[in-house]
Motif scaffolding. Structure first.
Motif, mmCIF file in Angstrom:
data_model
loop_
_atom_site.group_PDB
_atom_site.id
_atom_site.type_symbol
_atom_site.label_atom_id
_atom_site.label_comp_id
_atom_site.label_asym_id
_atom_site.label_seq_id
_atom_site.Cartn_x
_atom_site.Cartn_y
_atom_site.Cartn_z
ATOM 1 N N LEU A 294 15.132 20.232 -25.912
ATOM 2 C CA LEU A 294 15.196 18.786 -26.122
ATOM 3 C C LEU A 294 13.825 18.181 -25.845
ATOM 4 O O LEU A 294 13.209 18.475 -24.811
ATOM 5 N N HIS A 295 13.351 17.335 -26.777
ATOM 6 C CA HIS A 295 12.066 16.655 -26.628
ATOM 7 C C HIS A 295 12.335 15.171 -26.383
ATOM 8 O O HIS A 295 12.953 14.495 -27.224
ATOM 9 N N ARG A 296 11.870 14.659 -25.244
ATOM 10 C CA ARG A 296 12.092 13.244 -24.944
ATOM 11 C C ARG A 296 11.157 12.396 -25.788
ATOM 12 O O ARG A 296 9.941 12.569 -25.764
ATOM 13 N N VAL A 297 11.746 11.456 -26.534
ATOM 14 C CA VAL A 297 10.964 10.582 -27.403
ATOM 15 C C VAL A 297 10.973 9.132 -26.913
ATOM 16 O O VAL A 297 10.071 8.359 -27.261
ATOM 17 N N VAL A 298 11.972 8.760 -26.141
ATOM 18 C CA VAL A 298 12.043 7.401 -25.577
ATOM 19 C C VAL A 298 12.491 7.519 -24.128
ATOM 20 O O VAL A 298 13.574 8.047 -23.865
ATOM 21 N N PRO A 299 11.694 7.092 -23.171
ATOM 22 C CA PRO A 299 12.115 7.198 -21.770
ATOM 23 C C PRO A 299 13.105 6.094 -21.389
ATOM 24 O O PRO A 299 13.098 5.000 -21.961
ATOM 25 N N ASP A 300 13.956 6.421 -20.455
ATOM 26 C CA ASP A 300 14.818 5.468 -19.743
ATOM 27 C C ASP A 300 16.010 4.936 -20.538
ATOM 28 O O ASP A 300 17.101 4.814 -19.998
ATOM 29 N N TYR A 301 15.842 4.589 -21.815
ATOM 30 C CA TYR A 301 16.882 3.851 -22.524
ATOM 31 C C TYR A 301 18.014 4.738 -23.015
ATOM 32 O O TYR A 301 17.901 5.963 -23.084
ATOM 33 N N THR A 302 19.129 4.088 -23.376
ATOM 34 C CA THR A 302 20.257 4.765 -23.992
ATOM 35 C C THR A 302 20.262 4.492 -25.490
ATOM 36 O O THR A 302 19.735 3.468 -25.952
ATOM 37 N N LEU A 303 20.858 5.396 -26.253
ATOM 38 C CA LEU A 303 20.795 5.345 -27.709
ATOM 39 C C LEU A 303 22.003 4.592 -28.272
ATOM 40 O O LEU A 303 23.145 4.865 -27.926
ATOM 41 N N LEU A 304 21.734 3.624 -29.182
ATOM 42 C CA LEU A 304 22.783 2.901 -29.889
ATOM 43 C C LEU A 304 23.001 3.452 -31.291
ATOM 44 O O LEU A 304 24.127 3.520 -31.774
ATOM 45 N N GLY A 305 21.935 3.807 -31.992
ATOM 46 C CA GLY A 305 22.051 4.307 -33.347
ATOM 47 C C GLY A 305 20.718 4.770 -33.881
ATOM 48 O O GLY A 305 19.661 4.350 -33.395
ATOM 49 N N VAL A 306 20.776 5.645 -34.882
ATOM 50 C CA VAL A 306 19.577 6.167 -35.539
ATOM 51 C C VAL A 306 19.709 5.898 -37.027
ATOM 52 O O VAL A 306 20.748 6.197 -37.635
ATOM 53 N N SER A 307 18.668 5.344 -37.640
ATOM 54 C CA SER A 307 18.707 5.003 -39.055
ATOM 55 C C SER A 307 18.451 6.242 -39.907
ATOM 56 O O SER A 307 17.963 7.267 -39.402
ATOM 57 N N PRO A 308 18.748 6.172 -41.225
ATOM 58 C CA PRO A 308 18.405 7.297 -42.096
ATOM 59 C C PRO A 308 16.926 7.625 -42.098
ATOM 60 O O PRO A 308 16.529 8.759 -42.391
ATOM 61 N N LEU A 309 16.066 6.641 -41.734
ATOM 62 C CA LEU A 309 14.631 6.868 -41.688
ATOM 63 C C LEU A 309 14.146 7.356 -40.335
ATOM 64 O O LEU A 309 12.950 7.597 -40.161
ATOM 65 N N GLY A 310 15.039 7.471 -39.363
ATOM 66 C CA GLY A 310 14.650 7.960 -38.041
ATOM 67 C C GLY A 310 14.329 6.876 -37.045
ATOM 68 O O GLY A 310 13.918 7.189 -35.915
ATOM 69 N N ASP A 311 14.455 5.586 -37.413
ATOM 70 C CA ASP A 311 14.249 4.504 -36.458
ATOM 71 C C ASP A 311 15.469 4.404 -35.547
ATOM 72 O O ASP A 311 16.607 4.615 -35.985
ATOM 73 N N MET A 312 15.223 4.061 -34.285
ATOM 74 C CA MET A 312 16.297 4.059 -33.296
ATOM 75 C C MET A 312 16.527 2.679 -32.714
ATOM 76 O O MET A 312 15.581 1.923 -32.478
ATOM 77 N N LEU A 313 17.790 2.360 -32.492
ATOM 78 C CA LEU A 313 18.180 1.182 -31.732
ATOM 79 C C LEU A 313 18.575 1.664 -30.342
ATOM 80 O O LEU A 313 19.496 2.463 -30.193
ATOM 81 N N VAL A 314 17.857 1.192 -29.339
ATOM 82 C CA VAL A 314 18.115 1.607 -27.968
ATOM 83 C C VAL A 314 18.186 0.372 -27.083
ATOM 84 O O VAL A 314 17.795 -0.727 -27.475
ATOM 85 N N GLY A 315 18.692 0.556 -25.878
ATOM 86 C CA GLY A 315 18.758 -0.541 -24.929
ATOM 87 C C GLY A 315 18.838 -0.021 -23.515
ATOM 88 O O GLY A 315 19.241 1.120 -23.281
ATOM 89 N N PRO A 316 18.448 -0.840 -22.538
ATOM 90 C CA PRO A 316 18.567 -0.418 -21.134
ATOM 91 C C PRO A 316 20.031 -0.264 -20.742
ATOM 92 O O PRO A 316 20.898 -0.974 -21.219
ATOM 93 N N ARG A 317 20.298 0.696 -19.875
ATOM 94 C CA ARG A 317 21.661 0.950 -19.447
ATOM 95 C C ARG A 317 22.168 -0.154 -18.522
ATOM 96 O O ARG A 317 21.408 -0.771 -17.789
ATOM 97 N N VAL A 318 23.474 -0.370 -18.592
ATOM 98 C CA VAL A 318 24.145 -1.299 -17.697
ATOM 99 C C VAL A 318 25.145 -0.497 -16.881
ATOM 100 O O VAL A 318 26.028 0.162 -17.433
ATOM 101 N N THR A 319 24.997 -0.527 -15.578
ATOM 102 C CA THR A 319 25.889 0.242 -14.715
ATOM 103 C C THR A 319 27.164 -0.537 -14.483
ATOM 104 O O THR A 319 27.147 -1.639 -13.927
ATOM 105 N N VAL A 320 28.277 -0.001 -14.935
ATOM 106 C CA VAL A 320 29.588 -0.619 -14.745
ATOM 107 C C VAL A 320 30.478 0.425 -14.088
ATOM 108 O O VAL A 320 31.084 1.253 -14.770
#
Length: 455
Positions: A294-320
């Motif tokens: 596994l190669h880390r490409v974005v530190p800290d954030y969680t993944l919401l979605g990846v586009s067909p072009l490889g762009d990512m929607l990410v956001g900081p985690r919320v502890t619940v």
């Protein structure tokens, strides 16, 4: 001799002009004994005589003057005092008669107004724009919920033709995708489970494809990536990532490593490359799967979605720790991350970030994304234009404002149109505003994710 009477304090005396007690103007009464008696005039034939008002007091008190005939109720104005015998009621104001051309113009305007209102009530709604009309020629696929709240039934609805076809029973899905040869099958994802419907008749049964912690369909629905956590004899479980073919159920092991990190997001780009987000000590962030690593490409954030072009929607985690009290999804601040083009791009306005609940759909070219979230106090479906840049990307609202308890929301792209459902209602948007689309008669209300097929 003229006597004077004060109607305020009952003072009585000679003919002064003002009361010596209170200063009020006196009421002057002629002495009846000194005046010669007069013959009473017979009343007018058309009006009966008015009855005299009762005496104002005891002996020596004057009687009030006869009352005027009462005015019709519709003609009575406000009650006002009479001073020095003058009637304060202003004479009726006469209106200047309108000229004949003005009267004709007013009449024509009234006729036009009535005709316009009548046409508005009876005319059919304007036809949809060409892009929406073309998109409506396809088939909307969705699940209608059952009585148990966990299962439902797939439906295939053609809005343009007005048809609704009942499909097989299914678990209530989180995602619906076209699958199989030429997209003739339907794939369903529910949590960490993936099913395939090879047949779409009401009696058809789903085929269990994969089950684990996380599962994600590849574009085209020909396979899924599966993430599992297998127990081990050590303190931490083994993280396992595999690839499962939807046609023959063939699988391939891609990654095995013992880790205490917990997988909380997965996505696949147009080249079928999987991305996984992990949450754990020293391993927090988004990772791309390479050859058994596994190669880390974005530190800290969680993944919401990846586009067909490889762009990512990410956001900081919320502890619940125990989950939200109202059962809603955790709220994240959404960031659009560009690999190799600087840092993340914040989604929102200069005053507010878009607080995303979940990703809903990508456009076919990967340039737009639909997200359920809240911006400036408004919870709705928002459209994000995914283009390179810096600073902030302002989202566009493409649906009605949604109450916090409405969780049955889905979206799908059909060319330039975005279709979305919320609380059982179907909406369409070209990116600016939205309109409600009526479902055919007999089609049940949709629940959750939707899919648009160009057939």
């Amino acid at each position: 001799m003229t006597r004077a009477l004060c109607l305020r304090c009952d003072w009585e005396g000679d003919g002064r002009t003002a009361c010596p007690r209170c200063g009020t103007t006196l009421y002057r009464v002629p002495d009846q004994a000194a005046e010669p008696a007069r013959e009473p005039r017979p009343p007018e034939p058309a009006e009966p005589p008015s009855a005299p008002a009762p005496s104002a007091g005891g002996p020596g008190r004057p009687t009030a003057a006869p009352a005027r005939p009462p005015r019709p109720a519709a003609d009575r104005g406000p009650v006002t005092p009479t001073i020095d015998g003058d009637d304060p009621q202003a004479p009726p104001r006469t209106r200047r008669p309108l000229s004949r051309p003005v009267r004709w113009a007013a009449a024509v305007g009234a006729v036009a107004l009535v005709a316009g209102l009548t046409w508005a009530r009876t005319a059919s709604p304007p036809p949809p724009p060409p892009s929406l009309a073309a998109a409506l020629e396809g088939t909307l696929v969705y699940a209608s919920p059952g009585d148990d709240g966990a299962t439902g039934r797939l439906w295939f609805v053609n809005v343009a033709k007005g048809t609704a076809i009942e499909g097989p029973r299914t678990v209530l899905p989180d995602e619906i995708v076209p699958s199989g040869p030429g997209g003739s099958w339907i794939g369903v994802r529910a949590g960490g489970t993936a099913y395939v419907f090879h047949k779409l008749s009401p009696s058809a049964r789903p085929d269990l494809l994969a089950e684990g912690a996380l599962v994600a369909w590849v574009p085209g629905g020909s396979a899924v990536y599966l993430v599992t956590r297998d127990p081990s004899r050590q303190d931490c479980p083994t993280l396992h990532i595999s690839f499962v073919n939807a046609q023959n159920h063939g699988d391939a092991d891609l990654y095995d490593r013992m880790t205490c990190a917990f997988p909380d997001g997965i996505g696949v780009d147009g080249l079928t490359r999987p991305f996984v987000s992990l949450d754990g000590p020293g391993e927090r962030g988004v990772y791309e799967l390479g050859y058994k690593t596994l190669h880390r490409v974005v530190p800290d954030y969680t993944l919401l979605g990846v586009s067909p072009l490889g762009d990512m929607l990410v956001g900081p985690r919320v502890t619940v720790p125990t989950g939200p009290a109202d059962g809603a999804s955790p709220i994240l601040r959404t960031l659009l991350v560009w690999k190799g083009v600087g840092g993340p791009l914040v989604i929102g306005t200069p005053r507010n970030d878009l607080r995303a609940e979940r990703f809903l759909a990508w456009s076919k070219d990967g340039h737009e994304a639909a997200i359920l979230g809240t911006l400036g106090g408004t919870r709705a479906v928002w459209l994000i234009e995914v283009t390179p840049g810096t600073g902030r990307e302002r989202p566009r609202r493409v649906g009605p404002a949604l109450a916090p308890q409405i969780d049955s929301v889905g979206a799908t792209f059909a060319g330039d149109e975005l279709f979305m459902t919320a609380a059982g209602v179907l909406y369409a948007s070209s990116g600016h505003g939205y309109r409600e689309v009526a479902l055919p008669k007999g089609a049940p209300p949709p629940s959750g994710p939707i899919l648009w097929l160009d057939r």
